[in-house]
Scaffold this motif. Structure first.
Motif, PDB file in Angstrom:
ATOM      1  N   VAL A  92       0.839  -1.199   0.000  1.00 30.36           N
ATOM      2  CA  VAL A  92       0.000   0.000   0.000  1.00 30.36           C
ATOM      3  C   VAL A  92       0.874   1.250   0.000  1.00 30.36           C
ATOM      4  N   ALA A  93       1.888   1.248   0.848  1.00 35.66           N
ATOM      5  CA  ALA A  93       2.769   2.415   0.956  1.00 35.66           C
ATOM      6  C   ALA A  93       4.081   2.003   1.610  1.00 35.66           C
ATOM      7  N   THR A  94       5.100   2.829   1.389  1.00 30.61           N
ATOM      8  CA  THR A  94       6.422   2.612   1.988  1.00 30.61           C
ATOM      9  C   THR A  94       6.936   3.926   2.563  1.00 30.61           C
ATOM     10  N   TRP A  95       7.500   3.847   3.759  1.00 32.07           N
ATOM     11  CA  TRP A  95       8.060   5.036   4.405  1.00 32.07           C
ATOM     12  C   TRP A  95       9.468   4.720   4.909  1.00 32.07           C
ATOM     13  N   ASN A  96      10.224   5.761   5.178  1.00 37.18           N
ATOM     14  CA  ASN A  96      11.567   5.589   5.723  1.00 37.18           C
ATOM     15  C   ASN A  96      11.566   5.383   7.232  1.00 37.18           C
ATOM     16  N   PHE A  99       2.230  -4.212   8.941  1.00 40.47           N
ATOM     17  CA  PHE A  99       3.420  -3.370   8.848  1.00 40.47           C
ATOM     18  C   PHE A  99       4.653  -4.274   8.892  1.00 40.47           C
ATOM     19  N   ILE A 100       5.565  -4.044   7.951  1.00 39.24           N
ATOM     20  CA  ILE A 100       6.786  -4.840   7.863  1.00 39.24           C
ATOM     21  C   ILE A 100       7.997  -3.915   7.938  1.00 39.24           C
ATOM     22  N   GLN A 101       8.891  -4.208   8.862  1.00 41.53           N
ATOM     23  CA  GLN A 101      10.168  -3.493   8.915  1.00 41.53           C
ATOM     24  C   GLN A 101      11.146  -4.232   8.019  1.00 41.53           C
ATOM     25  N   ASN A 102      11.586  -3.577   6.960  1.00 46.43           N
ATOM     26  CA  ASN A 102      12.478  -4.205   5.993  1.00 46.43           C
ATOM     27  C   ASN A 102      13.702  -3.311   5.810  1.00 46.43           C
ATOM     28  N   THR A 103      14.818  -3.686   6.432  1.00 47.25           N
ATOM     29  CA  THR A 103      16.040  -2.867   6.494  1.00 47.25           C
ATOM     30  C   THR A 103      15.699  -1.471   7.018  1.00 47.25           C
ATOM     31  N   ASP A 104      15.815  -0.450   6.156  1.00 51.44           N
ATOM     32  CA  ASP A 104      15.579   0.914   6.631  1.00 51.44           C
ATOM     33  C   ASP A 104      14.222   1.455   6.206  1.00 51.44           C
ATOM     34  N   GLN A 105      13.298   0.558   5.868  1.00 53.35           N
ATOM     35  CA  GLN A 105      11.965   0.989   5.428  1.00 53.35           C
ATOM     36  C   GLN A 105      10.869   0.323   6.257  1.00 53.35           C
ATOM     37  N   VAL A 106       9.748   1.024   6.344  1.00 58.05           N
ATOM     38  CA  VAL A 106       8.533   0.465   6.915  1.00 58.05           C
ATOM     39  C   VAL A 106       7.526   0.339   5.786  1.00 58.05           C
ATOM     40  N   ILE A 107       7.053  -0.876   5.572  1.00 53.24           N
ATOM     41  CA  ILE A 107       6.147  -1.159   4.453  1.00 53.24           C
ATOM     42  C   ILE A 107       4.779  -1.511   4.996  1.00 53.24           C
ATOM     43  N   LEU A 108       3.747  -0.909   4.414  1.00 52.51           N
ATOM     44  CA  LEU A 108       2.365  -1.249   4.767  1.00 52.51           C
ATOM     45  C   LEU A 108       1.789  -2.103   3.648  1.00 52.51           C
ATOM     46  N   THR A 109       1.350  -3.314   3.998  1.00 52.10           N
ATOM     47  CA  THR A 109       0.748  -4.204   3.008  1.00 52.10           C
ATOM     48  C   THR A 109      -0.696  -4.506   3.380  1.00 52.10           C
ATOM     49  N   ARG A 110      -1.498  -4.786   2.362  1.00 51.94           N
ATOM     50  CA  ARG A 110      -2.908  -5.155   2.563  1.00 51.94           C
ATOM     51  C   ARG A 110      -3.115  -6.575   2.055  1.00 51.94           C
ATOM     52  N   ALA A 158      -2.759   7.022   2.929  1.00 52.64           N
ATOM     53  CA  ALA A 158      -2.416   5.933   2.016  1.00 52.64           C
ATOM     54  C   ALA A 158      -3.609   5.021   1.738  1.00 52.64           C
ATOM     55  N   LEU A 159      -4.597   5.060   2.628  1.00 54.62           N
ATOM     56  CA  LEU A 159      -5.761   4.176   2.499  1.00 54.62           C
ATOM     57  C   LEU A 159      -6.981   4.866   1.890  1.00 54.62           C
ATOM     58  N   LYS A 160      -6.870   6.138   1.594  1.00 55.23           N
ATOM     59  CA  LYS A 160      -8.019   6.884   1.059  1.00 55.23           C
ATOM     60  C   LYS A 160      -8.392   6.399  -0.332  1.00 55.23           C
ATOM     61  N   PRO A 161      -9.698   6.544  -0.679  1.00 56.52           N
ATOM     62  CA  PRO A 161     -10.769   7.203   0.093  1.00 56.52           C
ATOM     63  C   PRO A 161     -11.263   6.322   1.235  1.00 56.52           C
ATOM     64  N   LEU A 162     -11.539   6.948   2.379  1.00 55.64           N
ATOM     65  CA  LEU A 162     -11.993   6.202   3.539  1.00 55.64           C
ATOM     66  C   LEU A 162     -13.487   5.912   3.424  1.00 55.64           C
TER      67      LEU A 162
END
Length: 397
Positions: free
Chosen positions: A64-68, A149-160, A79-83
């Motif tokens: 869905v989205a990736t953040w640092n 939520f997955i912590q992958n090295t230096d990223q946080v990944i949101l998956t659905r 990231a989840l819109k439209p709600l």
């Protein structure tokens, strides 16, 4: 990007995924892996209901989205819109530290300010929801979602989550089958699926017939039937032939199957060179679990293990020698071998058949194919098992 959350055997599950995607003509790259999942990059859309035929995959999710760094509630909701006006989410996480209950409450409050009524179900600390929770709460049906939520090295990944294993289906074709006998060993349907997926030709356009020469209760046959693949099973025991037939009938009553692929079952000794005429001139793929030896009540000593190997190897030797004549060139054979638990110097270890016997099989006119990158036996064992199954893949020369 897709994340495949795996069963208890990482090597076996990931090998199955690679085989199935290749067979479907899906080009992919494994981006990262973890003991619980693998992440793949692909430009293809995954086939609908792919998970139904993946015995080693618990769920499939899509990014869905990736953040640092861990995002705030506003970033997550954006990231989840439209709600939707009303929805429910499941929350879980892997490889990071997170107060999931606090996050759920904050998301609920933030959603309310945008006229969205949100309810949430939380997983246990450091984990994800189990399949029953996802199915009960309908979290793969929009607007509901399971978010991980997955912590992958230096990223946080949101998956659905987009697909989850149907646990009720497995129960119906496993523990609820009419013919069962735990004394002779029971091949799990999930493992039978994996075996078929690993054995099938990699070209999906090539048709083949699955042959199980030691069909027992018919688990391989039933899974092939559900996958829309023709199958033939034989067994030396008339009781096993009857059991397979009964379980196939049970399958037809409870599942939607294509009757044109109904398995055929015959009485036959697979160590005898006279195979049924129905196998002649067919493109056969062998998928089987032969007799794994006398059931054990404890770990074996090295001397007892040598005797155990001597008791089972002749069966496999005769089978490989005799079936060679009816197989077409490059036919594949997925065969399970026993790996008994052996106690030596106070330590228990699953020990496969001597590698010298595998070398002997090659002399009969076969080549051994690699299922995983590492040069090690690929074993499958249930908790507290005294005999593991070694999964081996062969090709007729």
């Amino acid at each position: 990007m897709y994340t495949f959350f795996l069963g208890t055997n990482f090597d076996l599950s990931s090998a199955e995924i690679s085989a199935v995607l290749t067979r479907h003509g899906i080009s992919f790259e494994i981006i990262s892996s973890h003991k619980q999942y693998i992440r793949i990059q692909t430009q293809n859309t995954l086939p609908v209901n792919l998970i139904k035929n993946l015995g080693g995959t618990i769920r499939i999710s899509q990014d869905v989205a990736t953040w640092n760094a861990m995002p705030g509630t506003e970033e997550i909701l954006a990231a989840l819109k439209p709600l939707p006006p009303k929805w429910q989410i499941g929350l879980g996480y892997i490889g990071m530290s997170l107060n999931i209950r606090k996050l759920g409450i904050e998301l609920k409050k933030a959603a309310r300010t945008e006229s969205s009524k949100l309810a949430f179900v939380e997983a246990k600390a450091g984990s994800v929801l189990n399949a029953a929770q996802v199915i009960f709460n309908k979290l793969t049906s929009l607007p509901n979602s399971e978010l991980i939520f997955i912590q992958n090295t230096d990223q946080v990944i949101l998956t659905r989550t987009i697909a989850i294993q149907d646990i009720a289906s497995y129960e119906l074709r496993d523990t609820l089958r009419p013919a069962r006998d735990a004394r002779i060993g029971l091949l799990p349907p999930k493992l039978a699926q994996i075996m078929i997926n690993l054995a099938l030709p990699q070209d999906a356009k090539k048709t083949t017939t699955i042959y199980d020469p030691f069909c027992g209760m018919g688990t391989v046959l039933q899974e092939a039937y559900l996958m829309g693949i023709s199958a033939i099973g034989t067994d030396i025991s008339s009781d096993m032939v009857a059991a397979s037939t009964k379980n196939i009938t049970h399958l037809e009553k409870n599942f939607s199957v294509n009757a044109s692929h109904k398995p055929e079952v015959f009485l036959n000794d697979a160590t005898n060179p006279n195979f049924p005429e129905e196998l002649r001139n067919k493109d056969i793929t062998v998928v089987t679990e032969p007799f794994l030896g006398t059931p054990l009540t404890r770990a074996l000593s090295p001397i007892e293990a040598a005797q155990f190997y001597e008791s089972v190897i002749p069966l496999y030797r005769h089978f490989f020698q005799n079936i060679h004549s009816i197989l077409q060139a490059n036919a594949r054979l997925l065969v399970l071998f026993p790996a008994p638990r052996i106690r030596e110097n106070g330590k228990d270890t699953f020990t496969p058949l001597p590698r010298t016997f595998l070398d002997e099989i090659i002399t009969f006119g076969y080549r051994k194919l690699k299922l995983i990158l590492e040069e090690k036996p690929l074993l499958y064992a249930r908790p507290n098992a005294l005999i593991a199954r070694e999964i081996t893949l062969w090709e007729r020369v």
